[in-house]
Design a protein around this motif. Structure first.
Motif, mmCIF file in Angstrom:
data_model
loop_
_atom_site.group_PDB
_atom_site.id
_atom_site.type_symbol
_atom_site.label_atom_id
_atom_site.label_comp_id
_atom_site.label_asym_id
_atom_site.label_seq_id
_atom_site.Cartn_x
_atom_site.Cartn_y
_atom_site.Cartn_z
ATOM 1 N N GLU A 1 -2.646 24.588 17.443
ATOM 2 C CA GLU A 1 -3.983 24.589 16.857
ATOM 3 C C GLU A 1 -3.959 24.791 15.342
ATOM 4 O O GLU A 1 -5.008 24.871 14.705
ATOM 5 N N GLY A 2 -2.755 24.883 14.777
ATOM 6 C CA GLY A 2 -2.618 25.094 13.342
ATOM 7 C C GLY A 2 -2.189 26.502 13.012
ATOM 8 O O GLY A 2 -2.511 27.457 13.730
ATOM 9 N N GLY A 3 -1.459 26.647 11.908
ATOM 10 C CA GLY A 3 -0.976 27.956 11.515
ATOM 11 C C GLY A 3 0.315 28.309 12.220
ATOM 12 O O GLY A 3 0.913 27.490 12.934
ATOM 13 N N SER A 4 0.775 29.539 12.034
ATOM 14 C CA SER A 4 2.033 29.959 12.634
ATOM 15 C C SER A 4 1.982 31.448 12.964
ATOM 16 O O SER A 4 1.156 32.204 12.434
ATOM 17 N N ARG A 5 2.869 31.839 13.865
ATOM 18 C CA ARG A 5 3.062 33.244 14.215
ATOM 19 C C ARG A 5 4.562 33.493 14.353
ATOM 20 O O ARG A 5 5.321 32.562 14.668
ATOM 21 N N THR A 6 4.962 34.729 14.137
ATOM 22 C CA THR A 6 6.359 35.106 14.332
ATOM 23 C C THR A 6 6.416 36.242 15.342
ATOM 24 O O THR A 6 5.752 37.268 15.175
ATOM 25 N N LEU A 7 7.176 36.028 16.411
ATOM 26 C CA LEU A 7 7.260 36.983 17.507
ATOM 27 C C LEU A 7 8.685 37.530 17.607
ATOM 28 O O LEU A 7 9.649 36.774 17.540
#
Length: 459
Positions: free
Chosen positions: A130-136
């Motif tokens: 959906e756009g953007g990023s995350r770091t897990l």
């Protein structure tokens, strides 16, 4: 890299072992996340096992209509509508996806849709759909990225834009002439299905026999089945070059001459989805085939990182992926469980089915295992006669100087269901005489096991 969000468990890929582990640990209060780029639940419910069996069942229905006269049913005035076949399959998949989403909601596991890759040890960056990023970042990370259909480097093959099982299961037209590259499980199931829908079908196999690792009596029966249904089978045939475009016109140059068709389906094996996901940044090594290196507990070469399913080189079956989950869950919750020594049942969902567990005759000979052989034709099973489906056989290997069942093969109606009966007996360590002397319901396919094990030669 953004500041990592902390989790007890992060799973890359949402196939059977990873999703089941996430649901189990999240239900027990752990913070768990599953990263999936496209197919919620992995390939099995979306593009592989279950959709293929859905389409295969539609093909069986078409075959029943085609031979309706044999059952006293008028067989005129019908046709196959591939759009309806596809839509039935899609409806089932939609229901399975919703079932998976409910499992995530109920367990509390988080589903993160996007492209994930390692950027540091136990740390995954996700480019969100959906756009953007995350770091897990997970205290425990599990790699569960599965596999995909393999395309080799044959001249012109990739350029011909061939079908894989993914595209073949979503066709809304009946191919005029479908050429299937590969005589393994996927190729044979779809070859028979599309022949029953009305396609002309040719199977091209480079080895000397279809499903060539099976016993000769099995490969001969499978080839006879396909030929009897009008499938052209070319074994011992090497592919040299491909011209044209699948869906329009393709031409294959082979060791046995030219073959022309309208559609080309590649079903020649699998490649692990381990490229481009940053394994080197996580300290995770792969072998020469691209599979993640794991030990018999499914631990990788990186501390706190595990791998399971196809990408870890486990036998490519959903039921093995589910057992990989049990191995992972045990080892992450204080137990000690390994992948070695487990039974691996096989089932080919042609009609009739082929099912096997334990040793085949070929494997027994290669290992120097002595055995007694019992074998009966399917027409000795009375249930098969009621169905007018008497093609095939049951056979079993029993140890030479004992009563332990070493292996079982069934080629016939409901072979996969009958297999489970013998497999449970093998798991329980029951002697073959337990099935020989059991009171089995009449008339069922499993009843044939009494006849089979009554034919075991004496010591």
């Amino acid at each position: 890299m953004t500041h990592p969000e902390g989790y007890d468990l992060v799973v890359l890929g949402s196939g059977a072992p990873g999703k089941l582990l996430a649901w189990a640990l999240a239900s027990s209060g752990k913070r768990a996340a599953v990263v999936e780029r496209r197919y919620i639940g992995g390939s099995c419910p979306n593009i592989a096992c279950l959709p293929s069996k859905n389409v295969i069942h539609s093909a069986k229905a078409a075959d029943t209509f085609r031979h309706g006269g044999a059952f006293g049913i008028a067989d005129r005035g019908w046709k196959v509508d591939m759009t309806a076949v596809r839509d039935r399959k899609r409806k089932m998949v939609d229901g399975l996806v919703e079932l998976h989403l409910e499992k995530y909601r109920a367990s509390g596991a988080e589903l993160v849709m996007g492209e994930g890759r390692f950027v540091a040890p136990k740390t995954i960056e996700v480019e969100l759909n959906e756009g953007g990023s995350r770091t897990l970042r997970g205290e425990v990370v599990v790699i569960d990225t599965g596999s995909r259909a393999r395309l080799d480097d044959t001249l012109g093959l990739a350029e011909s834009k061939p079908l894989t099982h993914v595209e073949a299961l979503d066709l809304d037209e009946i191919p005029g002439h479908l050429i299937v590259l590969g005589g393994g499980y996927v190729g044979l199931e779809l070859a028979q299905a599309f022949r029953r829908f009305g396609s002309r079908v040719t199977v091209v196999e480079r080895n000397k026999a279809l499903i060539h690792r099976e016993d000769p009596d099995v490969t001969e029966e499978i080839e006879r089945l396909l030929r009897d249904e009008g499938v052209e089978v070319l074994t011992g045939t090497a592919l040299h070059r491909v011209e044209g475009t699948s869906g329009r016109s393709v031409r294959l140059e082979t060791s046995r001459g030219s073959i022309e068709g309208t559609h080309l389906l590649v079903a020649g094996g699998r490649t692990p989805n381990t490229d481009g996901i940053g394994l080197e940044k996580a300290g995770v090594e792969t072998n020469e085939h691209g599979h993640v290196k794991v030990d018999d507990h499914l631990r990788t070469t990186a501390e706190g990182v595990w791998a399971a399913g196809d990408c870890a080189g486990s036998p490519h079956f959903t039921h093995i992926g589910e057992d990989d989950f049990r191995v992972l869950l045990a080892n992450l919750t204080g137990g000690d469980r390994v992948t070695t020594g487990r039974q691996v049942p096989y089932c080919l969902f042609t009609d009739p089915e082929l099912a096997r567990v334990g040793l085949s005759e070929r494997e027994a000979r290669e290992r120097g295992v002595q055995y007694r052989l019992a074998k009966i034709p399917m027409n000795a099973v009375l249930r098969a006669r009621t169905l007018s489906e008497t093609r095939g056989f049951f056979k079993a290997l029993v140890e030479k100087n004992g009563d332990r069942i070493l292996g079982f093969t069934a080629f016939g109606p409901d072979a996969g269901e009958v297999l489970a009966v013998v497999q449970v007996a093998m798991l329980a360590g029951l002697p073959y005489t337990a099935l020989r002397d059991a009171v089995l319901t009449h008339p069922t396919m499993a009843e044939g096991l009494a006849g089979l094990f009554s034919s075991v030669p004496s010591r």
